[in-house]
Design a protein around this motif. Structure first.
Motif, mmCIF file in Angstrom:
data_model
loop_
_atom_site.group_PDB
_atom_site.id
_atom_site.type_symbol
_atom_site.label_atom_id
_atom_site.label_comp_id
_atom_site.label_asym_id
_atom_site.label_seq_id
_atom_site.Cartn_x
_atom_site.Cartn_y
_atom_site.Cartn_z
ATOM 1 N N ASP A 67 52.605 41.238 27.383
ATOM 2 C CA ASP A 67 52.087 41.948 28.562
ATOM 3 C C ASP A 67 50.978 42.931 28.201
ATOM 4 N N ALA A 226 46.513 44.338 40.067
ATOM 5 C CA ALA A 226 45.062 44.274 40.264
ATOM 6 C C ALA A 226 44.707 44.593 41.712
ATOM 7 N N SER A 246 51.098 45.865 32.870
ATOM 8 C CA SER A 246 50.088 44.910 32.413
ATOM 9 C C SER A 246 48.707 45.550 32.367
ATOM 10 N N THR A 247 47.753 44.812 31.810
ATOM 11 C CA THR A 247 46.397 45.330 31.706
ATOM 12 C C THR A 247 45.549 44.952 32.923
ATOM 13 N N ALA A 248 46.187 44.372 33.960
ATOM 14 C CA ALA A 248 45.410 43.937 35.120
ATOM 15 C C ALA A 248 44.594 45.070 35.765
ATOM 16 N N ALA A 251 41.299 45.518 34.043
ATOM 17 C CA ALA A 251 40.277 44.529 34.370
ATOM 18 C C ALA A 251 39.636 44.849 35.720
ATOM 19 N N ALA A 252 40.465 45.276 36.683
ATOM 20 C CA ALA A 252 39.920 45.620 38.003
ATOM 21 C C ALA A 252 38.989 46.826 37.893
ATOM 22 N N ALA A 254 37.323 47.712 35.249
ATOM 23 C CA ALA A 254 36.106 47.299 34.554
ATOM 24 C C ALA A 254 35.131 46.665 35.533
ATOM 25 N N GLU A 255 35.666 45.816 36.411
ATOM 26 C CA GLU A 255 34.792 45.128 37.346
ATOM 27 C C GLU A 255 34.123 46.099 38.311
ATOM 28 N N GLU A 269 41.251 46.973 23.973
ATOM 29 C CA GLU A 269 40.268 45.935 24.277
ATOM 30 C C GLU A 269 39.447 46.322 25.505
ATOM 31 N N TYR A 270 39.885 47.317 26.249
ATOM 32 C CA TYR A 270 39.117 47.765 27.410
ATOM 33 C C TYR A 270 38.339 49.050 27.135
ATOM 34 N N ALA A 271 38.328 49.504 25.865
ATOM 35 C CA ALA A 271 37.539 50.674 25.503
ATOM 36 C C ALA A 271 36.099 50.238 25.259
ATOM 37 N N LEU A 273 34.861 51.693 27.976
ATOM 38 C CA LEU A 273 35.000 51.770 29.420
ATOM 39 C C LEU A 273 35.585 50.452 29.901
ATOM 40 N N PRO A 274 36.416 50.445 30.873
ATOM 41 C CA PRO A 274 36.899 51.554 31.696
ATOM 42 C C PRO A 274 37.930 52.450 30.997
#
Lengths: 385, 310
Positions: A67, A226, A246-248, A251-252, A254-255, A269-271, A273-274
């Motif tokens: 997850d 998300a 979760s990391t969902a 991702a939202a 980031a978008e 993995e999301y550094a 940003l966001p």
């Protein structure tokens, strides 16, 4: 020969009966009765060595180990136990065990197959753990984030709210719309503490800040997480905090180009940003110590609640997207909490209804925090029952 | 209470997209059940579609290839179910449940190296000129391609079942496979084709989650949507437009309640969070309340095994 139509009718019955409550969950339950049986048969066959052999440690997880958040970190703890003890330990785990009766089955099965110590890693496993522990007095149980103990049941948790204070500070400083959002799972004290702590420190950093809370009633449902993040963002929120696994939401975020924080795991993995920082749960030292205690025969029922100081809660690296002065303040706050110099709930603080809670300089006691069922002043909305 | 912060255009846009995975999977299952086969493996096919589509899109850099791969992989998985139940005559309920478990397991195995990777962006389809229109533009003409595809699937399935010869044969097979067989139609061929089609649509629905909605790969990310799709087919009494209504109600109310919470509206959260289930069931039960007609619409041979020797 008349067709029997059993197929059509049994489908109808299976799906109509749960009209009185949630369609999705009951569908799953009704139709999955058979699956539950299949699943328990499909469990890996555990060896039955016990006694002189290796200590067997079982882990019950609420989500999949992939997850990227809560369950992932517990599994890192299991891997650390394996690495530390090598041949002296044997581990088993089961993923995605629903909170409730299924959890009792999973624990019972582990106990029957010779587990010496079983870690049950979600709040909703509290009563199942107590029930199963009563049947297996020789097996040690460790329940994460609960408050019910027995002679063979310990509880352990981390003071995530200390990490929330640091996040709240960064959130308050970083928001441009003065709206921050919080994806909350279930209305239990652990989650409410996090909301309060984040809000208090966001407000201190930025008096104009407002916070929206969305309750999603799940620990793990990536599309729903998300959607919740998107709903917050569509409503003007530009900093998203999450208390789901979760990391969902990352991702939202980031978008949409807004800011988020890693939850339970670094989510690096999301550094940068966001994800500008994170709370990391580090269970490994605790798991190693408790398995060691079983080996030594020194295991006792305890109630552990550690925070940033002892290292059970870590603050993930604050990325360069955060201005240097804010980063320095956040780190100072982290260090003050770690050293015990500052408590995340320090008065003056009022409850949401305006009634006084903590006087100037007073800090919250653990009893109140463990049972926290109220918002602090300034948060809008109500806590669901 | 502050409804002002909810932007209706964004809301409807979000609603259409959020409903799409369930709608696609339900449309596929509708055709499968109309042919007389009960495939409970929707959840498994969705998640295999989600992971295959994600992997293909990441490796090739093309979301379109991802969607194709998702449909193909889930169709292959569905055909496995088809061979087991139609050729080897295994029990459909047990095999379908097995398919779900198998799909969940194999997808997490396949996705091992893909956790935490961002897929190539699948852009919205901006129709020229039309998407510039105020309000209607962003809602109707600036959606993701899959949204249009899912609506086309509804229209297509409706038309196919209602107006084509082959659709009539499919329904005949679902109503009475003995009669269809006696008339010389291939029960096996029709059902295998329907099963593969159902798998492909479920796979597309899964890829819609992993490539568009979330977008990332996480184990178990379908989180029960396959079961919702199954339920909506039954509550929609096997009619394409009712299934569409059901999927949009469920997806719509789910998104709406999150937005109401975000806007801080003073409705108890407990009510809001059960509303998608409640409202969907209520509406579909009411419009399908004529029991005789609803039952007449349930395929007569649903879930029964067929063997040519009778």
């Amino acid at each position: 020969m008349r067709p029997t139509r059993w197929g059509a009718r049994s489908t109808l019955r299976a799906e109509r009966s749960p009209c009185n409550s949630k369609l999705g969950e009951n569908m799953t339950k009704t139709l999955l009765l058979a699956a539950a049986a299949a699943m328990s048969m499909g469990l890996p066959a555990f060896g039955d060595s016990h006694g002189d052999g290796p200590v067997k440690a079982g882990f019950v997880y609420v989500g999949p180990i992939g997850d990227g958040g809560w369950t992932y970190e517990h599994h890192q703890g299991l891997l650390a136990v394996e690495e530390h003890f090598g041949d002296k330990v044997e581990t088993v785990y089961q993923e995605s065990v629903p909170e409730g009766a299924d959890a009792e089955r999973a624990m019972t099965q582990m106990a029957l197959q010779g587990a010496d110590i079983i870690f049950t890693t979600s709040f909703g496993y509290m009563d199942p753990t107590i029930n199963v522990a009563a049947n297996f007095p020789d097996v040690k149980f460790e329940h994460a984030t609960g408050y019910k103990r027995a002679d063979n049941v310990s509880t352990y948790s981390a003071r995530f709210y200390e990490g929330r204070a640091v996040q709240g500070h960064i959130a308050g400083k970083m928001t441009k719309t003065n709206k921050i959002g919080y994806i909350a799972s279930f209305p239990i004290p652990e989650v409410i503490r996090g909301i309060n702590s984040a809000y208090i420190h966001a407000k201190k950093a930025n008096p104009d800040v407002e916070m929206s809370v969305i309750w999603v009633y799940t620990w793990f449902d990536p599309p729903k997480e998300a959607d919740a993040a998107k709903a917050l963002i569509d409503n003007g929120v530009d900093v998203v905090l999450q208390h789901t696994d979760s990391t969902a939401p990352q991702a939202a975020a980031a978008e949409a180009g807004v800011i988020s924080f890693g939850q339970a795991s670094d989510m690096s993995e999301y550094a940068p940003l966001p994800r500008v920082s994170s709370i990391i749960d580090n269970w490994a030292p605790y798991y190693i110590a408790r398995v060691q205690a079983v080996m030594d025969g020194t295991w006792e029922s305890v109630d552990i609640w550690d925070g940033i100081g002892p290292g059970m809660v870590e603050i993930g690296e604050i990325s360069d997207a955060v201005p240097a002065d804010v980063k320095a303040e956040a780190e100072a706050l982290r260090d003050a909490i770690a050293s015990g110099e500052y408590h995340a709930f320090t008065g003056p603080l009022n409850k949401q209804d305006g009634s006084p809670w903590l006087a100037e300089g007073e800090t919250a006691d653990d009893g109140t925090l463990l049972g926290m069922n109220f918002y602090v002043e300034g948060i809008t909305g109500e806590i669901p029952n | 209470m502050d409804l002002g912060s909810i932007n209706p255009v964004l809301l409807i846009s979000a609603l259409l997209l959020a409903s799409t995975p369930i709608l696609l999977a339900a449309m596929g299952e509708l055709v499968v059940e109309k042919s007389g086969v009960l495939n409970l493996g929707v959840e498994g096919m969705m998640i295999v579609g989600a992971v295959s589509g994600f992997m293909a899109a990441v490796e090739s850099g093309s979301p379109a290839l991802g969607f194709l791969a998702a449909a193909a992989a889930a169709a292959v998985l569905a055909l496995l179910f088809g061979v087991l139940t139609q050729v080897l005559l295994s029990n459909q309920v047990a095999t379908g449940l097995g398919l779900t478990l198998f799909g969940l397991g194999i997808s997490s195995l396949m996705g091992q190296g893909y956790v935490g990777i961002r897929p190539p962006a699948s852009p919205r389809l901006d129709l020229p000129v039309l998407s510039e229109l105020p309000v209607v533009g962003p809602v109707l003409f600036s959606q993701h391609a899959l949204v249009y595809l899912s609506l086309a699937a509804v229209a297509g399935v409706w038309w196919y079942l209602r107006s084509t010869r082959s659709g009539l044969i499919l329904r005949a097979v679902g109503e009475s496979h003995e009669a269809a067989h006696a008339l010389g139609y291939s029960v096996l061929g029709t059902r295998l084709a329907a099963i593969a089609f159902g798998g492909a649509l479920a796979g597309l629905g899964g890829a819609c989650l992993s490539l568009v909605i979330v977008p990332q790969w996480t184990e178990g990310m379908t989180a029960g949507r396959g079961w919702i799709a199954l339920a909506i087919v039954v509550f929609g009494s096997w009619r394409a437009w009712r299934v569409l209504l059901g999927a949009y109600l469920f997806g719509g109310v789910s998104v709406l309640q999150l937005n109401l919470q975000a806007a801080g509206i003073a409705i108890p959260v407990e009510l809001l969070s059960m509303s998608p289930y409640l409202i969907t069931i209520l509406v579909l039960v009411i419009i399908s309340s004529d029991k005789r007609r609803a039952q007449a619409n349930a395929p007569n041979s649903l879930g029964r095994t067929f063997h040519a020797s009778g």
